[in-house]
Design a protein around this motif. Structure first.
Motif, PDB file in Angstrom:
ATOM      1  N   GLU A 130      51.121  57.106  89.053  1.00  9.22           N
ATOM      2  CA  GLU A 130      50.373  57.936  89.362  1.00  9.22           C
ATOM      3  C   GLU A 130      49.106  58.117  88.792  1.00  9.22           C
ATOM      4  O   GLU A 130      48.016  58.205  89.015  1.00  9.22           O
ATOM      5  CB  GLU A 130      50.978  59.482  88.980  1.00  9.22           C
ATOM      6  N   ASN A 133      46.871  55.244  90.464  1.00  5.94           N
ATOM      7  CA  ASN A 133      46.481  55.999  91.629  1.00  5.94           C
ATOM      8  C   ASN A 133      45.198  56.825  91.459  1.00  5.94           C
ATOM      9  O   ASN A 133      44.135  56.561  92.030  1.00  5.94           O
ATOM     10  CB  ASN A 133      47.443  56.769  92.218  1.00  5.94           C
ATOM     11  N   LYS A 134      45.377  57.411  90.301  1.00  4.86           N
ATOM     12  CA  LYS A 134      44.085  58.276  89.776  1.00  4.86           C
ATOM     13  C   LYS A 134      42.973  57.422  89.447  1.00  4.86           C
ATOM     14  O   LYS A 134      41.592  57.818  89.828  1.00  4.86           O
ATOM     15  CB  LYS A 134      44.645  59.165  88.656  1.00  4.86           C
ATOM     16  N   LYS A 137      41.501  56.268  92.779  1.00  6.07           N
ATOM     17  CA  LYS A 137      40.652  56.806  93.523  1.00  6.07           C
ATOM     18  C   LYS A 137      39.348  57.108  92.767  1.00  6.07           C
ATOM     19  O   LYS A 137      38.314  57.255  93.424  1.00  6.07           O
ATOM     20  CB  LYS A 137      41.546  58.522  93.348  1.00  6.07           C
ATOM     21  N   GLU A 138      39.190  57.252  91.234  1.00  8.62           N
ATOM     22  CA  GLU A 138      38.205  57.235  90.798  1.00  8.62           C
ATOM     23  C   GLU A 138      37.104  56.051  90.933  1.00  8.62           C
ATOM     24  O   GLU A 138      35.767  56.175  91.297  1.00  8.62           O
ATOM     25  CB  GLU A 138      38.206  57.513  89.206  1.00  8.62           C
ATOM     26  N   GLU A 139      37.723  54.864  91.021  1.00  8.44           N
ATOM     27  CA  GLU A 139      36.947  53.793  91.125  1.00  8.44           C
ATOM     28  C   GLU A 139      36.446  53.903  92.636  1.00  8.44           C
ATOM     29  O   GLU A 139      35.070  53.410  92.986  1.00  8.44           O
ATOM     30  CB  GLU A 139      37.891  52.418  91.100  1.00  8.44           C
ATOM     31  N   LEU A 140      37.282  54.240  93.721  1.00  8.72           N
ATOM     32  CA  LEU A 140      36.821  54.372  95.253  1.00  8.72           C
ATOM     33  C   LEU A 140      35.826  55.225  95.137  1.00  8.72           C
ATOM     34  O   LEU A 140      34.600  55.002  96.064  1.00  8.72           O
ATOM     35  CB  LEU A 140      38.103  54.841  95.806  1.00  8.72           C
ATOM     36  N   GLU A 141      35.945  56.240  94.563  1.00 11.51           N
ATOM     37  CA  GLU A 141      34.781  57.263  94.439  1.00 11.51           C
ATOM     38  C   GLU A 141      33.482  56.898  93.882  1.00 11.51           C
ATOM     39  O   GLU A 141      32.481  56.936  94.519  1.00 11.51           O
ATOM     40  CB  GLU A 141      35.097  58.559  93.490  1.00 11.51           C
ATOM     41  N   LYS A 144      32.261  54.586  96.651  1.00 15.00           N
ATOM     42  CA  LYS A 144      31.575  55.275  97.624  1.00 15.00           C
ATOM     43  C   LYS A 144      30.131  55.746  97.311  1.00 15.00           C
ATOM     44  O   LYS A 144      29.011  55.710  97.959  1.00 15.00           O
ATOM     45  CB  LYS A 144      32.406  56.461  97.985  1.00 15.00           C
TER      46      LYS A 144
END
Length: 158
Positions: A130, A133-134, A137-141, A144
């Motif tokens: 988890e 995953n967090k 997600k932050e890296e993906l954001e 983007k």
């Protein structure tokens, strides 16, 4: 008459009254026993035992009463031995069941601890995943946002 002779006479008279059914101090329905004779004679507990002949007289009176009523005082030892063997068999059966259940409890406890350890390890892995995953997600954001910023810059440059 001495006190010992007086006591013996009182016991004999009490025994005679019980046998005849003309009791004064105890119930007429009470079984003949040494204690019943003592109570009928209004003497203390254990008074008869100072007079062995009195104990014998009570036993003889019991036999006579039993013979008169057609009851046998002889114990059936075969029945008693069978009952004792049966009780021993039942006790052994319950001891074995107890032992088996204790073994089962030990096995269940070991399995419980093993499963509890696995659960704890899996929960730790879940928390790690988890967290990872967090972070992803932050890296993906961030990526983007960079892509959007790059597109804006390229549009403004044109």
């Amino acid at each position: 008459m001495s006190k010992k002779e007086y006591t013996l006479q009182a016991l004999l008279a009490a025994l005679e009254r019980i046998v005849q059914g003309t009791v004064k101090r105890i119930s007429k329905n009470r079984k003949l026993s040494v204690r019943a004779v003592e109570e009928e004679a209004n003497l203390g507990n254990g008074s008869c035992y100072y007079y062995p002949e009195m104990i014998d007289a009570v036993k003889e009176a019991k036999k006579e009463i039993a013979a008169k009523h057609g009851v046998s005082l002889v114990k059936d030892t075969g029945f008693s031995k069978d009952r004792i063997k049966n009780e021993i068999r039942i006790k052994e059966k319950y001891k074995q069941e107890k032992s088996d259940l204790k073994t089962l409890v030990v096995q269940m406890a070991a399995e419980h601890h093993h499963l509890n350890d696995l659960l704890r390890k899996e929960l730790a892995k879940t928390l790690e995943l988890e967290e990872e995953n967090k972070e992803l997600k932050e890296e993906l954001e961030k990526l983007k946002n960079q892509l959007v910023n790059n597109k804006r810059q390229s549009i403004t440059l044109l």
